[in-house]
Design a protein around this motif. Structure first.
Motif, mmCIF file in Angstrom:
data_model
loop_
_atom_site.group_PDB
_atom_site.id
_atom_site.type_symbol
_atom_site.label_atom_id
_atom_site.label_comp_id
_atom_site.label_asym_id
_atom_site.label_seq_id
_atom_site.Cartn_x
_atom_site.Cartn_y
_atom_site.Cartn_z
ATOM 1 N N VAL A 1 5.426 -2.241 0.975
ATOM 2 C CA VAL A 1 6.090 -3.179 1.947
ATOM 3 C C VAL A 1 5.194 -3.646 3.089
ATOM 4 C CG1 VAL A 1 8.286 -3.421 3.449
ATOM 5 C CG2 VAL A 1 8.501 -2.528 1.261
ATOM 6 N N ALA A 2 4.437 -2.516 3.426
ATOM 7 C CA ALA A 2 3.623 -2.831 4.294
ATOM 8 C C ALA A 2 2.581 -3.983 4.408
ATOM 9 C CB ALA A 2 2.848 -1.457 4.981
ATOM 10 N N LEU A 3 1.952 -3.953 2.970
ATOM 11 C CA LEU A 3 0.915 -5.211 2.582
ATOM 12 C C LEU A 3 1.333 -6.560 2.861
ATOM 13 C CD1 LEU A 3 -1.916 -5.666 1.799
ATOM 14 C CD2 LEU A 3 -1.438 -5.324 -0.168
ATOM 15 N N PRO A 4 2.449 -6.854 2.253
ATOM 16 C CA PRO A 4 3.018 -8.380 2.372
ATOM 17 C C PRO A 4 3.385 -8.743 3.697
ATOM 18 C CG PRO A 4 4.535 -7.035 1.095
ATOM 19 C CD PRO A 4 3.207 -6.274 1.087
ATOM 20 N N VAL A 5 4.191 -7.625 4.408
ATOM 21 C CA VAL A 5 4.504 -7.914 5.952
ATOM 22 C C VAL A 5 3.258 -7.998 6.640
ATOM 23 C CG1 VAL A 5 5.729 -6.779 7.771
ATOM 24 C CG2 VAL A 5 6.467 -6.569 5.656
ATOM 25 N N ALA A 6 2.241 -7.350 6.515
ATOM 26 C CA ALA A 6 0.909 -7.362 7.127
ATOM 27 C C ALA A 6 0.364 -8.567 7.119
ATOM 28 C CB ALA A 6 -0.110 -6.137 7.024
ATOM 29 N N ASN A 7 0.188 -8.993 5.750
ATOM 30 C CA ASN A 7 -0.407 -10.699 5.294
ATOM 31 C C ASN A 7 0.355 -11.444 6.021
ATOM 32 O OD1 ASN A 7 -2.348 -9.652 3.639
ATOM 33 N ND2 ASN A 7 -1.116 -9.506 1.876
ATOM 34 N N ASN A 8 1.636 -11.326 6.237
ATOM 35 C CA ASN A 8 2.527 -12.610 6.914
ATOM 36 C C ASN A 8 2.220 -12.472 8.386
ATOM 37 O OD1 ASN A 8 4.395 -14.398 5.030
ATOM 38 N ND2 ASN A 8 4.000 -12.637 4.091
ATOM 39 N N LEU A 9 2.064 -11.383 8.984
ATOM 40 C CA LEU A 9 1.875 -11.218 10.472
ATOM 41 C C LEU A 9 0.652 -11.170 10.962
ATOM 42 C CD1 LEU A 9 4.804 -8.365 11.133
ATOM 43 C CD2 LEU A 9 5.073 -10.978 11.243
ATOM 44 N N LEU A 10 -0.217 -11.097 10.360
ATOM 45 C CA LEU A 10 -1.692 -10.784 10.678
ATOM 46 C C LEU A 10 -2.349 -11.724 9.716
ATOM 47 C CD1 LEU A 10 -1.693 -7.008 11.329
ATOM 48 C CD2 LEU A 10 -1.410 -9.001 13.095
ATOM 49 N N GLU A 11 -2.433 -13.119 9.931
ATOM 50 C CA GLU A 11 -3.266 -13.870 8.928
ATOM 51 C C GLU A 11 -4.829 -13.944 9.160
ATOM 52 O OE1 GLU A 11 -0.991 -17.577 9.063
ATOM 53 O OE2 GLU A 11 0.599 -16.604 8.174
ATOM 54 N N ILE B 1 -6.934 -4.454 6.929
ATOM 55 C CA ILE B 1 -7.334 -3.292 8.102
ATOM 56 C C ILE B 1 -5.967 -2.549 8.405
ATOM 57 C CG2 ILE B 1 -7.864 -2.846 10.331
ATOM 58 C CD1 ILE B 1 -10.016 -4.840 10.050
ATOM 59 N N THR B 2 -4.797 -3.321 8.612
ATOM 60 C CA THR B 2 -3.431 -2.958 8.803
ATOM 61 C C THR B 2 -3.162 -1.975 7.708
ATOM 62 O OG1 THR B 2 -3.049 -4.690 10.288
ATOM 63 C CG2 THR B 2 -1.091 -3.321 9.646
ATOM 64 N N ARG B 3 -3.286 -2.421 6.382
ATOM 65 C CA ARG B 3 -2.758 -1.536 5.475
ATOM 66 C C ARG B 3 -3.580 -0.243 5.317
ATOM 67 N NH1 ARG B 3 -3.754 -0.249 0.090
ATOM 68 N NH2 ARG B 3 -6.030 -1.159 0.504
ATOM 69 N N MET B 4 -4.874 -0.428 5.478
ATOM 70 C CA MET B 4 -5.781 0.819 5.408
ATOM 71 C C MET B 4 -5.243 2.013 6.642
ATOM 72 S SD MET B 4 -7.792 0.591 2.871
ATOM 73 C CE MET B 4 -8.954 2.091 3.379
ATOM 74 N N LEU B 5 -4.766 1.382 7.685
ATOM 75 C CA LEU B 5 -4.328 2.330 8.912
ATOM 76 C C LEU B 5 -3.155 2.855 8.210
ATOM 77 C CD1 LEU B 5 -4.977 -0.095 12.137
ATOM 78 C CD2 LEU B 5 -5.869 2.253 11.560
ATOM 79 N N VAL B 6 -2.094 2.081 7.704
ATOM 80 C CA VAL B 6 -0.819 2.688 7.227
ATOM 81 C C VAL B 6 -1.055 3.618 6.242
ATOM 82 C CG1 VAL B 6 1.195 2.160 6.186
ATOM 83 C CG2 VAL B 6 0.362 0.674 7.956
ATOM 84 N N SER B 7 -1.898 3.442 5.250
ATOM 85 C CA SER B 7 -2.127 4.131 4.192
ATOM 86 C C SER B 7 -2.775 5.460 4.702
ATOM 87 C CB SER B 7 -3.316 3.443 3.080
ATOM 88 O OG SER B 7 -3.646 4.438 2.186
ATOM 89 N N ASN B 8 -4.132 5.380 5.292
ATOM 90 C CA ASN B 8 -4.716 6.564 5.881
ATOM 91 C C ASN B 8 -3.961 7.382 6.889
ATOM 92 O OD1 ASN B 8 -6.998 6.380 4.079
ATOM 93 N ND2 ASN B 8 -7.660 4.709 5.430
ATOM 94 N N GLY B 9 -3.234 6.511 7.722
ATOM 95 C CA GLY B 9 -2.396 7.237 8.685
ATOM 96 C C GLY B 9 -1.173 8.178 8.130
ATOM 97 N N ILE B 10 -0.630 7.664 6.841
ATOM 98 C CA ILE B 10 0.450 8.543 6.198
ATOM 99 C C ILE B 10 -0.405 9.942 5.788
ATOM 100 C CG2 ILE B 10 1.717 8.524 4.152
ATOM 101 C CD1 ILE B 10 2.340 5.592 4.488
ATOM 102 N N ILE B 11 -1.643 9.549 5.034
ATOM 103 C CA ILE B 11 -2.280 10.652 4.314
ATOM 104 C C ILE B 11 -2.652 11.796 5.419
ATOM 105 C CG2 ILE B 11 -4.647 11.359 3.480
ATOM 106 C CD1 ILE B 11 -4.498 8.618 1.776
ATOM 107 N N LEU B 12 -2.952 11.139 6.654
ATOM 108 C CA LEU B 12 -3.508 12.045 7.835
ATOM 109 C C LEU B 12 -2.153 12.848 8.197
ATOM 110 C CD1 LEU B 12 -5.424 12.951 9.867
ATOM 111 C CD2 LEU B 12 -4.678 10.834 11.334
ATOM 112 N N TYR B 13 -1.050 12.472 8.216
ATOM 113 C CA TYR B 13 -0.028 12.899 8.778
ATOM 114 C C TYR B 13 0.402 14.014 7.843
ATOM 115 C CZ TYR B 13 4.934 14.335 8.527
ATOM 116 O OH TYR B 13 5.920 15.116 8.375
ATOM 117 N N ALA B 14 0.267 13.557 6.431
ATOM 118 C CA ALA B 14 0.725 14.599 5.504
ATOM 119 C C ALA B 14 -0.427 15.899 5.461
ATOM 120 C CB ALA B 14 0.430 13.948 4.058
ATOM 121 N N LEU B 15 -1.456 15.524 5.700
ATOM 122 C CA LEU B 15 -2.301 16.765 5.541
ATOM 123 C C LEU B 15 -2.232 17.785 6.767
ATOM 124 C CD1 LEU B 15 -5.756 15.131 4.617
ATOM 125 C CD2 LEU B 15 -4.408 16.152 3.171
#
Length: 346
Positions: free
Chosen positions: A308-318, A325-339
């Motif tokens: 869900v984050a990728l298409p939303v980021a694509n529309n809001l941050l063109e 970059i936003t998608r990577m932040l979300v992805s790696n942020g989740i991994i960082l929290y999980a670790l």
């Protein structure tokens, strides 16, 4: 009412509630900005189902005491090799898919046995060692992909030796499970075969965990000293857990590839273990305990948020590459929290 809310809060935990609320907000935002809801939810379900077996591979590893299996790329490499052998033998359709799994299982069992033996030698440092074992195996196998005597033109480079970086599964077993018994509800497409296969693997794991071997494996992981006092061979059951985890990793990548439509070799499997570990930890697992419920919840939250984050980021941050970059932040942020949950943090 208040007691029910407190009970739900205690069971779910604040981090999972925050992630679920964030997922809900992104989903509502996607509808507001005009992203088709049916197609988006179809992508979420497909991503969850194609990843659930890879995340399920964390369960036997954690329960047997080796912790989250950061060495999952070992099993993934065995699965990729099984799929390549299947294509080299000119198998097509269900034969290719089943053949790939049947050839990957013994390879993963052998790899898992050696990997489990190694982890028994480094007790207390399993996660760090497993991470570097996974990285080393992927790098070593990158050489292996270059020297394997593959003759099939679908996989071999047009010039020289070696296998291509990406291999299409079109005409082999691409979307075999996705298209099995699928049906549409409006714009929402239900990949029935893919969902049923994931649930079948969860059911098999549920049966294994309730067998004599599964109970002994959990005992070894919960309390090694008690297990020794009970006459259980701790090292043996840790190896069994590692083998099961590697086999599930091998099957998981074949399921993933048939849904994705391609086999990705060389460096592609490098960080797949991190995504699986993050998903199961977000689902509520910890370094000592993991259940199938944790797998299902964690896979849905992790993959759903990414989809869900990728298409939303694509529309809001063109502008430029801000969306990526936003998608990577979300992805790696989740991994960082999980670790951070590995040590039992909240």
């Amino acid at each position: 009412m208040i007691e029910r809310f407190q009970s739900f809060y205690k069971k779910a935990g604040l981090p999972r509630i925050i992630i679920a609320v964030f997922f809900f907000i992104l989903t509502v935002t996607s509808s507001i900005i005009g992203i088709p809801f049916g197609g988006l939810m179809t992508d979420v379900i497909v991503r969850v189902a194609m990843n659930v077996v890879l995340v399920l591979a964390m369960v036997p590893g954690i329960l047997s005491g080796i912790g989250p299996n950061f060495g999952l790329p070992l099993g993934i490499l065995a699965g990729l090799l099984g799929a390549i052998i299947s294509i080299e033998m000119e198998l097509v359709g269900r034969s290719a898919f089943i053949g790939a799994i049947l050839m990957a299982i013994p390879l993963a069992a052998i790899v898992g046995w050696g990997y489990g033996w190694l982890l028994n030698k480094v007790k207390g440092s399993e996660m760090m060692v497993a991470t570097y074992v996974g990285f080393s195996a992927v790098s070593l196998m990158s050489i292996g992909w270059m020297v394997l005597p593959i003759k099939n033109p679908e996989m071999a480079w047009a010039m020289g030796k070696g296998i291509r970086t990406t291999i299409s599964l079109e005409g082999r077993f691409r979307h075999l499970l996705n298209n099995l018994w699928h049906f549409n509800i409006g714009a929402f497409r239900v990949p029935t075969g893919l969902i049923l296969f994931g649930l079948l693997m969860c059911f098999i794991m549920w049966l294994v965990l309730r067998s004599k071997t599964g109970i002994a494996m959990k005992t070894v992981g919960d309390n090694p000293k008690f297990a020794v006092a009970s006459g259980l061979n701790v090292d043996k059951y840790r190896i069994i857990g590692t083998i099961l985890s590697s086999i599930l990793g091998a099957i998981g990548i074949i399921v993933y590839a048939q849904s994705f439509g391609f086999l990705q070799l060389y460096q592609a499997p490098m960080f797949m273990g991190f995504h699986a570990v993050a998903a199961v930890l977000i689902g509520g697992a910890n370094v000592r305990n993991a259940t199938i419920t944790h797998v299902l919840i964690g896979t849905f939250l992790f993959q759903g948020l990414l989809v869900v984050a990728l298409p939303v980021a694509n529309n809001l941050l063109e502008q430029g590459s801000l969306a990526e970059i936003t998608r990577m932040l979300v992805s790696n942020g989740i991994i960082l929290y999980a670790l951070t949950q590995v040590v039992g943090g909240e």
